[in-house]
Design a protein around this motif. Structure first.
Motif, PDB file in Angstrom:
ATOM      1  N   TRP A  10       0.827  -1.212   0.000  1.00 21.92           N
ATOM      2  CA  TRP A  10       0.000   0.000   0.000  1.00 21.92           C
ATOM      3  C   TRP A  10       0.859   1.259   0.000  1.00 21.92           C
ATOM      4  CZ3 TRP A  10      -4.605   0.161  -1.749  1.00 21.92           C
ATOM      5  CH2 TRP A  10      -5.492  -0.895  -1.575  1.00 21.92           C
ATOM      6  N   ASP A  11       1.953   1.243   0.763  1.00 18.31           N
ATOM      7  CA  ASP A  11       2.837   2.410   0.822  1.00 18.31           C
ATOM      8  C   ASP A  11       3.450   2.694  -0.550  1.00 18.31           C
ATOM      9  OD1 ASP A  11       4.344   4.486   2.284  1.00 18.31           O
ATOM     10  OD2 ASP A  11       6.071   3.203   1.833  1.00 18.31           O
ATOM     11  N   LEU A  13       2.316   1.648  -3.500  1.00 15.36           N
ATOM     12  CA  LEU A  13       1.262   2.002  -4.446  1.00 15.36           C
ATOM     13  C   LEU A  13       0.884   3.476  -4.298  1.00 15.36           C
ATOM     14  CD1 LEU A  13      -0.648   1.000  -6.673  1.00 15.36           C
ATOM     15  CD2 LEU A  13      -2.317   0.495  -4.863  1.00 15.36           C
ATOM     16  N   THR A  14       0.867   3.967  -3.070  1.00 18.72           N
ATOM     17  CA  THR A  14       0.558   5.370  -2.808  1.00 18.72           C
ATOM     18  C   THR A  14       1.570   6.290  -3.486  1.00 18.72           C
ATOM     19  OG1 THR A  14      -0.434   4.807  -0.687  1.00 18.72           O
ATOM     20  CG2 THR A  14       0.254   7.084  -0.968  1.00 18.72           C
ATOM     21  N   LEU A  37      -5.334   7.356  -3.583  1.00 17.23           N
ATOM     22  CA  LEU A  37      -5.836   6.580  -2.458  1.00 17.23           C
ATOM     23  C   LEU A  37      -6.240   7.546  -1.359  1.00 17.23           C
ATOM     24  CD1 LEU A  37      -2.960   3.946  -2.387  1.00 17.23           C
ATOM     25  CD2 LEU A  37      -5.240   3.644  -3.357  1.00 17.23           C
ATOM     26  N   PRO A  42      -9.858   1.185   0.949  1.00 16.29           N
ATOM     27  CA  PRO A  42      -9.160   0.274   0.038  1.00 16.29           C
ATOM     28  C   PRO A  42      -9.435   0.547  -1.437  1.00 16.29           C
ATOM     29  CG  PRO A  42     -11.053  -0.830   0.995  1.00 16.29           C
ATOM     30  CD  PRO A  42     -10.953   0.528   1.662  1.00 16.29           C
ATOM     31  N   ILE A  44      -9.259   2.149  -5.015  1.00 15.61           N
ATOM     32  CA  ILE A  44      -8.278   2.890  -5.802  1.00 15.61           C
ATOM     33  C   ILE A  44      -9.090   3.788  -6.733  1.00 15.61           C
ATOM     34  CG2 ILE A  44      -6.346   2.715  -7.416  1.00 15.61           C
ATOM     35  CD1 ILE A  44      -5.976  -0.197  -6.298  1.00 15.61           C
ATOM     36  N   LEU A 163      -6.387  -7.101   1.651  1.00 15.36           N
ATOM     37  CA  LEU A 163      -6.342  -5.742   1.130  1.00 15.36           C
ATOM     38  C   LEU A 163      -7.213  -4.783   1.928  1.00 15.36           C
ATOM     39  CD1 LEU A 163      -6.559  -6.820  -2.591  1.00 15.36           C
ATOM     40  CD2 LEU A 163      -4.606  -5.668  -1.544  1.00 15.36           C
ATOM     41  N   ARG A 166      -5.872  -4.460   5.860  1.00 13.45           N
ATOM     42  CA  ARG A 166      -4.632  -3.705   6.039  1.00 13.45           C
ATOM     43  C   ARG A 166      -4.820  -2.244   5.639  1.00 13.45           C
ATOM     44  NH1 ARG A 166      -1.648  -1.597   8.749  1.00 13.45           N
ATOM     45  NH2 ARG A 166       0.369  -0.986   8.023  1.00 13.45           N
ATOM     46  N   ARG A 167      -5.560  -1.986   4.566  1.00 15.85           N
ATOM     47  CA  ARG A 167      -5.759  -0.604   4.133  1.00 15.85           C
ATOM     48  C   ARG A 167      -6.593   0.159   5.160  1.00 15.85           C
ATOM     49  NH1 ARG A 167      -3.367   3.512   1.980  1.00 15.85           N
ATOM     50  NH2 ARG A 167      -4.872   5.002   1.254  1.00 15.85           N
ATOM     51  N   ALA A 170      -4.438   1.394   7.965  1.00 16.94           N
ATOM     52  CA  ALA A 170      -3.399   2.393   7.621  1.00 16.94           C
ATOM     53  C   ALA A 170      -3.782   3.784   8.066  1.00 16.94           C
ATOM     54  CB  ALA A 170      -3.144   2.374   6.108  1.00 16.94           C
TER      55      ALA A 170
END
Length: 170
Positions: A10-11, A13-14, A37, A42, A44, A163, A166-167, A170
């Motif tokens: 995720w980090d 992808l951001t 994001l 979650p 996108i 997904l 965890r998202r 965050a």
């Protein structure tokens, strides 16, 4: 993949600006798209014109879609699959709006051609690699000396539960 890998996914992808987005059923070909994001979400998000193949493909309902990211400098390669849908919420449009988006639409965020698409991921095939060429080269040299396979990072399939959980954390 473990929790650290999921957080790294995720980090990274951001911090990547774009990838290829398209529908899985061929209703819309893969095209380069920048994404955003939102914290704890979650989904996108993509800002696009309403008359694109992608926007037209989801105009009447959710479509299966894939978002492909390949960014060696950030150490992320992924195929993210999920449900692609339109979102017409003006508050969401305002939250996603950026200078880059503004440059594409003559009348800014009030332009009637502004469309918002959201991909809710249900799985992702992910490769996390070293983020520096030096680290990769070191691993290759070390493997040559030791006779072992080089450590090129981690690979795994993330489920929707992975997904979303965890998202959301965050």
């Amino acid at each position: 993949m473990n929790e650290t890998d999921i957080a790294t996914f995720w980090d990274r992808l951001t911090n990547i600006g774009a990838g290829l987005l398209g529908t899985d059923n061929g209703a819309a070909r893969m095209v380069p798209m920048s994404h955003q994001l939102l914290e704890g979400d979650p989904t996108i998000w993509f800002i696009t014109a309403r008359d694109t193949d992608l926007a037209e493909a989801v105009e009447h309902g959710v479509q299966p879609a894939s978002f492909v990211v390949a960014e060696g400098g950030k150490g992320l390669y992924a195929i993210i699959r999920g449900a692609l849908a339109q979102n017409k919420d003006p508050a969401l449009r305002d939250a996603l709006w950026s200078t880059v988006a503004d440059s594409w639409f003559k009348r800014g965020k009030s332009d009637p051609d502004v469309g918002i698409l959201g991909l809710v991921p249900d799985s992702a095939e992910v490769w996390l690699t070293p983020t520096s060429g030096l680290s990769f080269a070191f691993n290759v040299v070390r493997a040559k000396v030791t006779g072992e396979q080089p450590d090129i990072g981690s690979h795994g399939t993330l489920t929707q539960a992975d997904l979303v959980r965890r998202r959301a954390a965050a």
